[in-house]
Structure formats: structure tokens, C-alpha cells
Design an enzyme around this catalytic site. Structure first.
Site, short mmCIF file in Angstrom:
data_model
loop_
_atom_site.label_atom_id
_atom_site.label_comp_id
_atom_site.label_asym_id
_atom_site.label_seq_id
_atom_site.Cartn_x
_atom_site.Cartn_y
_atom_site.Cartn_z
N GLU A 190 -3.10 7.77 -4.25
CA GLU A 190 -3.05 6.48 -3.57
C GLU A 190 -2.87 5.34 -4.56
OE1 GLU A 190 -5.90 4.83 -0.18
OE2 GLU A 190 -6.65 4.29 -2.16
N TYR B 164 0.87 -1.19 0.00
CA TYR B 164 0.00 0.00 0.00
C TYR B 164 0.89 1.23 0.00
CZ TYR B 164 -3.13 3.61 1.81
OH TYR B 164 -3.84 4.76 1.98
#
Ligand code: ADP
Ligand code: MG
Length: 388
Positions: free
Chosen positions: A198, A110
Site C-alpha cells: 500500500e 491512494y
């Protein structure tokens, strides 16, 4: 402003972040054509393009071994709104699909950049526990998310991504790729005035490449005036039609869950109005600030917006005529009520410049309007009326 995954990936690619080439399909048959174009042999992944995350768990991301499966997945996704934990119960329509080659994933990381207002810096967050469970990781094991602050005036320095690479335990041969990627993400964040960049998952592929399999980019609305290229990426199909109409008329509108429609001028008075409604035992259906210098056209359109919300059972207009004159407002209300008709109670509290002319206009109209000059009394009255 939010943009789609495919648009975010195109942007990221221009900043040297590795993404998969993919094309957007607008129909199931086009999805099959694109599948054949991106690779001769499957498997593929078909992905609903909506402005919401959590698609994987909600059936918006499908792994397909054959082009027949691509077609079926596309048909299913486009046949009904996609409901994820981020969309609300009505979901969002799926009109576009991204079709990409399926990647052999060794590990899902992530990585995200957000703004930290407290330290006036950009925070780069990264975790080894990427993929679809990241919310749970953040909640239950926040120590598994590593953070580094970047001063937006200085930009990113190589040592910062190196620290993150070590924190993540990345193999040495991936450090250079990781650094290039973080540098690109930071540059994009700063240059395009983003509030979020992101990548989740950031895949380590079985052939040891870092690749962004999903991407989310949000741009600060206040900076759009200097990013015409980004402004073009706006997709109205992802917005609530009422919000679009309000934006067209420069009205500051936020939809809420109650049943009393509010029309107020000035954000402070709008907040106070919502408080008064709640104190009187009611629930506001919206926040609507028509602004200090609203014209009677704007008032008329604002009124139409309130009525178009089927949940609204009564309307409370609370205006202090400072810059805006009470007679202008009254004219707008009378026009709107005459044009669209009104079957629900309307309470108007007017005070300020030209208040007498305003009240006279309302009274002379013979419309079913309860006018008063006391705010508390008006709030109590509208709550009583919607409960009748
Ligand atoms: P969302 O975050 O909306 O659920 P993602 O794009 O992150 O959607 O996809 C969900 C999951 O699907 C990913 O965590 C990954 O495991 C898998 N996935 C997505 N794209 C690919 C791809 N191109 N190849 C293989 N797996 C993929
Ligand atoms: Mg994702």
C-alpha cells in the site's frame, strides 16, 4: 509479517517505485544528524516507525522547519508509546524514526494491492482521495475507489494501469511514471508473496513527480521460508512478548479479552472449548492450541504463558489424548504448577490414551487441581470457580 515504512520503501525502491531517500534514527540527536545529511535546508518530516497506520493523526508524523524542531519532535515521539486507531489503547513503543525531506505536495492519491480470495487474483485499488481520510472514503464514497484485477500467473499488463490512470484523471505526462510504479508494485507483490502493498499517500509533487510518501508491505507468513531477506526484517519490538514466547515454543496462541485461560490440543477442540466457556457464561482469555503431538516441555511453557497473563483468573485444560498421551500432559502440568506455583483455580478435563495414568499423576501430585472427564461439566466448573 509486517515490516516498517522505511523497510517497505527500500523494497519498493528496488522495484523502481519512486521513494525519498531517508535514514533511520534511534535517538533525537541522531535524528538531527540525519536531517542534516538528507538535506542542508529544511523542512523535514519526522516519522515514528511502528507497525501501525494512522500515525499522522496521532502525532507520529511531524513537519519540522528547523533542526531544533526535528530534535523536539523526536524527543516527544520517543518519550511515550504511540497510540493510533490501529494500535489498541496501550499503544506501541517508538524506538526508530524515519527522517525525510518534506515534499511539496500538489495532490495525495491512494494506491494499494491486496489479495482477492474470491476471484483468486490481485486487486489493484486506487483513488484520487488519498491521504489520512482514506478509511472514510472507503466507507462513505466507495465509488471513488477504482479497482482492477490482475491474474498472478499473468502479472500486470500496461493497459491495466492505463485504465486506472484514466479513471484517476492523471495528467498525460504522469502516465508513464504511474505505469512503471504499478508494474513495480505488482512485481513486488508476486515475487515476495505479499498480502498487502500500500502506498498512501502517493503524492503528485508540485514539480510533477509521483512519489510514495508512505508505504506498507505485509508478507504472508506461510511464504517466509523462501524469503530469507524478508525474514531478516522482522522487528520483535513490535510484537506482544507473550506472542513471541508462544511462537518460540511453536504454540498456536491468540490473546483474547476474557479471564479464563484455555489450554487445548487441536484447533477444533480449542474452538469448541471457547464456545462451551461462553455457553456457561464465562469469557475465554485466549485461544491456545498446543498441537497434536505436544511434549511435556511444551505443555509446561504453554502453562507459564497462561499464568503470565494477569487477567487470567482461572485455567481450563481440555485435552483429548489421541497422538498426545494424557500422562505426558499431566506430567507437564504438574511440573509447571510446581515450578511457577498456582494461586488460581485449575480445571483439567482429560480423555483418551493413557487417561488413567494421567489422572493418577494429577491426583498423586496433591496439587489443587479439579480433574474431570466431562467437557460440559468442566466448563461449568471453571466458570463457577472464577466467579467465586
Ligand atoms: P500515516 O499513514 O501513518 O498517518 P503518513 O506517512 O501517511 O502516515 O503521513 C501522514 C501525512 O503526512 C501524509 O498524508 C502527508 O500529508 C504527510 N507527509 C508524510 N510524509 C511526508 C513528506 N515526506 N513530505 C510532506 N508531507 C508528508
Ligand atoms: Mg499513510
Amino acid at each position: 509479517m509486517k515490516i516498517h515504512e522505511y523497510q517497505a520503501k527500500e523494497l519498493l525502491a528496488t522495484y523502481k517505485v519512486q521513494v525519498q531517500p531517508g535514514l533511520v534514527a534511534y535517538s533525537p540527536s541522531q535524528a538531527v544528524d540525519i536531517a542534516n545529511k538528507v538535506t542542508h535546508e529544511g523542512p523535514w518530516v519526522v516519522k515514528a516507525q511502528v507497525h501501525a497506520g494512522g500515525r499522522g493523526k496521532a502525532g507520529g508524523v511531524k513537519f519540522c522547519k528547523t533542526t531544533q524542531e526535528v530534535k523536539e519532535a523526536a524527543e516527544k515521539m520517543m518519550s511515550k508509546p504511540l497510540v493510533t486507531h490501529q494500535t489498541g489503547p496501550d499503544g506501541v513503543d517508538v524506538t526508530k524514526l524515519l527522517v525525510v525531506k518534506a515534499v511539496d505536495i500538489a495532490h495525495e492519491l491512494y494506491c494499494a494491492l491486496v489479495l482477492d480470495r474470491k476471484t483468486s487474483s490481485i486487486v489493484i485499488m486506487a483513488s484520487r482521495e488519498g491521504g489520512m481520510e482514506i478509511e472514510e472514503v472507503a466507507e462513505k464514497t466507495p465509488d471513488k475507489i477504482f479497482k482492477i484485477c490482475v491474474d498472478p500467473a499473468m502479472g500486470h499488463s500496461a493497459y491495466q494501469s492505463r485504465i486506472l490512470a484514466y479513471d484517476l484523471g492523471l495528467p498525460k505526462e504522469l502516465h508513464a511514471q504511474f505505469e512503471t510504479m504499478i508494474q513495480g508494485m505488482t512485481k513486488l507483490f508476486i515475487e515476495k508473496d505479499c498480502s498487502l502493498v500500500e502506498i498512501n499517500p502517493l503524492a503528485i509533487t508540485t514539480d510533477n513527480q509521483l512519489m510514495a510518501l508512505d508505504a506498507k508491505v505485509t508478507i504472508d507468513d506461510n511464504a517466509l521460508f523462501r524469503h530469507f531477506d524478508i525474514k531478516e526484517l522482522f522487528d520483535p519490538s513490535q510484537e506482544d512478548p507473550i506472542d513471541l514466547e508462544a511462537a518460540k515454543w511453536n504454540l498456536n496462541y491468540i490473546h483474547l479479552d476474557g479471564n479464563i485461560g484455555c489450554m487445548v490440543n487441536g484447533a477444533g477442540l480449542a474452538m469448541a472449548t471457547m464456545d462451551m466457556i461462553k455457553m456457561a457464561g464465562g469469557e475465554p482469555a485466549n485461544f491456545l492450541d498446543v498441537g497434536g503431538g505436544a511434549s511435556s516441555d511444551m505443555v509446561r511453557e504453554a502453562f507459564k504463558i497462561l499464568i503470565s497473563d494477569k487477567k487470567v483468573k482461572g485455567i481450563f485444560v481440555n485435552i483429548f489424548g489421541g497422538i498426545m498421551k494424557c500422562d505426558v500432559l499431566a506430567k507437564g502440568i504438574v511440573e509447571a504448577v510446581t515450578q511457577v506455583g498456582l494461586k488460581i483455580p485449575l480445571v483439567v478435563r482429560l480423555e483418551g490414551t493413557n487417561v488413567e495414568q494421567g489422572r493418577k499423576l494429577l491426583n498423586d501430585s496433591k496439587l489443587n487441581i479439579f480433574a474431570t472427564s466431562d467437557m460440559g461439566e468442566a466448563a461449568t466448573l471453571i466458570v463457577k470457580k472464577v466467579m467465586e
